[in-house]
Design an enzyme around this catalytic site. Structure first.
Site, PDB file in Angstrom:
ATOM      1  N   SER A 144     -10.458   5.723   8.978  1.00 51.89           N
ATOM      2  CA  SER A 144      -9.048   5.385   9.145  1.00 51.89           C
ATOM      3  C   SER A 144      -8.511   6.178  10.332  1.00 51.89           C
ATOM      4  O   SER A 144      -9.066   7.223  10.696  1.00 51.89           O
ATOM      5  CB  SER A 144      -8.277   5.780   7.885  1.00 51.89           C
ATOM      6  OG  SER A 144      -6.877   5.697   8.110  1.00 51.89           O
ATOM      7  N   TYR A 157      -4.918  11.525   1.046  1.00 51.42           N
ATOM      8  CA  TYR A 157      -5.561  10.426   1.793  1.00 51.42           C
ATOM      9  C   TYR A 157      -6.067  10.923   3.143  1.00 51.42           C
ATOM     10  O   TYR A 157      -7.211  10.648   3.524  1.00 51.42           O
ATOM     11  CB  TYR A 157      -4.576   9.279   1.989  1.00 51.42           C
ATOM     12  CG  TYR A 157      -5.188   8.065   2.665  1.00 51.42           C
ATOM     13  CD1 TYR A 157      -6.069   7.236   1.976  1.00 51.42           C
ATOM     14  CD2 TYR A 157      -4.896   7.758   3.999  1.00 51.42           C
ATOM     15  CE1 TYR A 157      -6.632   6.120   2.589  1.00 51.42           C
ATOM     16  CE2 TYR A 157      -5.463   6.644   4.614  1.00 51.42           C
ATOM     17  CZ  TYR A 157      -6.323   5.823   3.907  1.00 51.42           C
ATOM     18  OH  TYR A 157      -6.892   4.725   4.517  1.00 51.42           O
TER      19      TYR A 157
HETATM   20  N1  LIG Z   1      -5.100  -1.363   5.097  1.00 54.35           N
HETATM   21  C1  LIG Z   1      -4.933  -0.370   5.952  1.00 54.35           C
HETATM   22  O1  LIG Z   1      -3.853  -0.188   6.566  1.00 54.35           O
HETATM   23  C2  LIG Z   1      -6.075   0.554   6.244  1.00 54.35           C
HETATM   24  C3  LIG Z   1      -5.962   1.403   7.362  1.00 54.35           C
HETATM   25  C4  LIG Z   1      -6.995   2.273   7.633  1.00 54.35           C
HETATM   26  C5  LIG Z   1      -8.118   2.304   6.833  1.00 54.35           C
HETATM   27  N2  LIG Z   1      -8.208   1.479   5.739  1.00 54.35           N
HETATM   28  C6  LIG Z   1      -9.396   1.580   4.909  1.00 54.35           C
HETATM   29  O2  LIG Z   1     -10.021   0.317   4.839  1.00 54.35           O
HETATM   30  C7  LIG Z   1     -10.803   0.269   3.633  1.00 54.35           C
HETATM   31  C8  LIG Z   1     -10.559  -1.058   2.943  1.00 54.35           C
HETATM   32  O3  LIG Z   1      -9.193  -1.109   2.584  1.00 54.35           O
HETATM   33  P1  LIG Z   1      -8.329  -2.434   2.606  1.00 54.35           P
HETATM   34  O4  LIG Z   1      -7.091  -2.121   3.311  1.00 54.35           O
HETATM   35  O5  LIG Z   1      -9.151  -3.581   3.025  1.00 54.35           O
HETATM   36  O6  LIG Z   1      -7.961  -2.497   1.048  1.00 54.35           O
HETATM   37  P2  LIG Z   1      -8.028  -3.688  -0.021  1.00 54.35           P
HETATM   38  O7  LIG Z   1      -7.443  -3.109  -1.240  1.00 54.35           O
HETATM   39  O8  LIG Z   1      -7.463  -4.931   0.570  1.00 54.35           O
HETATM   40  O9  LIG Z   1      -9.577  -3.927  -0.227  1.00 54.35           O
HETATM   41  C9  LIG Z   1     -10.353  -3.042  -0.991  1.00 54.35           C
HETATM   42  C10 LIG Z   1     -11.288  -3.823  -1.887  1.00 54.35           C
HETATM   43  O10 LIG Z   1     -12.035  -2.855  -2.654  1.00 54.35           O
HETATM   44  C11 LIG Z   1     -11.935  -3.180  -4.037  1.00 54.35           C
HETATM   45  N3  LIG Z   1     -11.958  -1.918  -4.785  1.00 54.35           N
HETATM   46  C12 LIG Z   1     -10.931  -1.030  -4.921  1.00 54.35           C
HETATM   47  N4  LIG Z   1     -11.327   0.014  -5.648  1.00 54.35           N
HETATM   48  C13 LIG Z   1     -12.614  -0.211  -5.973  1.00 54.35           C
HETATM   49  C14 LIG Z   1     -13.578   0.525  -6.706  1.00 54.35           C
HETATM   50  N5  LIG Z   1     -13.266   1.715  -7.260  1.00 54.35           N
HETATM   51  N6  LIG Z   1     -14.830   0.027  -6.830  1.00 54.35           N
HETATM   52  C15 LIG Z   1     -15.143  -1.177  -6.287  1.00 54.35           C
HETATM   53  N7  LIG Z   1     -14.266  -1.923  -5.592  1.00 54.35           N
HETATM   54  C16 LIG Z   1     -13.026  -1.442  -5.432  1.00 54.35           C
HETATM   55  C17 LIG Z   1     -10.619  -3.927  -4.185  1.00 54.35           C
HETATM   56  O11 LIG Z   1     -10.626  -4.747  -5.348  1.00 54.35           O
HETATM   57  C18 LIG Z   1     -10.557  -4.715  -2.881  1.00 54.35           C
HETATM   58  O12 LIG Z   1     -11.241  -5.941  -2.979  1.00 54.35           O
HETATM   59  C19 LIG Z   1     -10.411   1.507   2.833  1.00 54.35           C
HETATM   60  O13 LIG Z   1     -11.413   2.489   2.992  1.00 54.35           O
HETATM   61  C20 LIG Z   1      -9.126   1.960   3.481  1.00 54.35           C
HETATM   62  O14 LIG Z   1      -8.894   3.332   3.315  1.00 54.35           O
HETATM   63  C21 LIG Z   1      -7.214   0.601   5.449  1.00 54.35           C
END
Ligand SMILES: NC(=O)c1ccc[n+]([C@@H]2O[C@H](COP(=O)([O-])OP(=O)(O)OC[C@H]3O[C@@H](n4cnc5c(N)ncnc54)[C@H](O)[C@@H]3O)[C@@H](O)[C@H]2O)c1
Length: 293
Positions: A144, A157
């Site tokens: 991130s 976080y």
């Molecule tokens: N969305 C943002 O702004 C952002 C920014 C920087 C980094 N990220 C990182 O991107 C990654 C993905 O996040 P996202 O934004 O796509 O989120 P999201 O919630 O849309 O997708 C995450 C997926 O993981 C699944 N999940 C959640 N907890 C779980 C668990 N304990 N075991 C198995 N599956 C699980 C959820 O059901 C979902 O399908 C994360 O590591 C997040 O920290 C996101």
């Protein structure tokens, strides 16, 4: 036309939604077959049925070693190998400030965030390692912008995403020369990213339009990304042809946070410093003395 990942097998955690789902869709388009480890049964079924014969989903939680074992075995049993491991599941804390957290609840908050965001990656990588060594594969961890900067989340976080930077570097060191390990550091992305427990459990980032609008204003490119904006980098880092000499690196995909600098107009290119210098010295500090052009 040949895809860039033709014949490769990937395992993507959290591939049911958000960034993980965009990576799965893109990997399939590039010719890969994918096993998804996903906690939500409906999302798991949806990604599987969107890609018949090319995606197999395992329902499980990244905190559970057995779930990783099943997912790795599914790669080997169904598709015969494992070339690409994408550790991607993460949870957010919605910017919870340390001073606002009850000290007695802090150990539990820490446990919830770090077991998913850090231990989840360690377990998955450990389980997949033998297969990845055999294929001389590639590991990609979703970090991130909070792995580099303060202010994009709360202390838990931000610390957990800094830990992901440490994992990328240390694992790249430990697994070379067989396995490459890299990270992708997205900035704000319109997904259902949620929190845990009191730290935004039940909230979804994509529904927080005021928060997202504020973030967009702080991003040099001026918008919050969609999950698809990041997917190409996951392809490049998975492909030996495209990044075979890259390991231990973390690629920002954050709309230019690093070049944010001063607000437009307040820096050296704007009115600020130059106007002050002219007022005080009658000339630009960037021209030789006496040059009054
Ligand atoms: N969305 C943002 O702004 C952002 C920014 C920087 C980094 N990220 C990182 O991107 C990654 C993905 O996040 P996202 O934004 O796509 O989120 P999201 O919630 O849309 O997708 C995450 C997926 O993981 C699944 N999940 C959640 N907890 C779980 C668990 N304990 N075991 C198995 N599956 C699980 C959820 O059901 C979902 O399908 C994360 O590591 C997040 O920290 C996101």
């Amino acid at each position: 036309m040949m895809g860039r990942l033709e014949g490769l097998i990937a395992l993507v955690t959290g591939g049911g939604d958000g960034i993980g789902r965009a990576v799965v869709d893109r990997y399939v388009r590039e010719g890969a077959k994918v096993v998804v480890l996903e906690r939500d049964r409906k999302l798991a079924q949806a990604v599987e049925s969107a890609h018949p014969d090319r995606v197999a989903a395992v329902v499980g939680d990244v905190r559970d070693p057995e779930a990783h074992l099943t997912a790795t075995e599914r790669c080997l049993e169904t598709f015969g190998q494992l070339d690409i491991y994408v550790g991607n599941v993460g949870v957010y804390d919605f910017g919870a400030k340390l001073a606002d957290l009850d000290v007695l609840e802090l150990p539990e908050h820490f446990h919830q965030v770090f077991t998913i965001n850090v231990l989840g990656y360690l377990l998955g990588v450990r389980m997949a390692l033998t297969a990845l060594r055999a294929s001389r594969g590639s590991i990609i961890l979703t970090g991130s912008s909070s792995g580099s900067y303060a202010g994009g989340g709360g202390a838990l976080y931000v610390a957990s995403k800094h830990a992901v930077v440490g994992l990328v570097r240390q694992l790249a060191y430990e697994f070379a020369p067989e396995v490459r390990v890299n990270g992708i550091a997205p900035g704000a992305t319109r997904t259902g990213l949620t929190g845990v427990g009191d730290l935004g459990g039940g909230r979804a980032l994509r529904e927080e339009s005021r928060l997202l609008d504020g973030i967009a204003r702080a991003i040099p490119l001026g918008f919050v990304s969609e999950p698809e904006h990041h997917a190409g980098l996951y392809v490049s880092l998975a492909s030996r042809e495209e990044s075979g000499f890259v390991t231990g690196a973390i690629f920002p995909s954050d709309g230019g946070l690093e070049v944010r600098g001063r607000p437009q107009g307040a820096g050296l290119n704007g009115s600020g410093a130059e106007a002050v210098a002219k007022r005080d010295h009658g000339a630009s500090p960037f021209r030789p003395k006496g040059d009054r052009r």
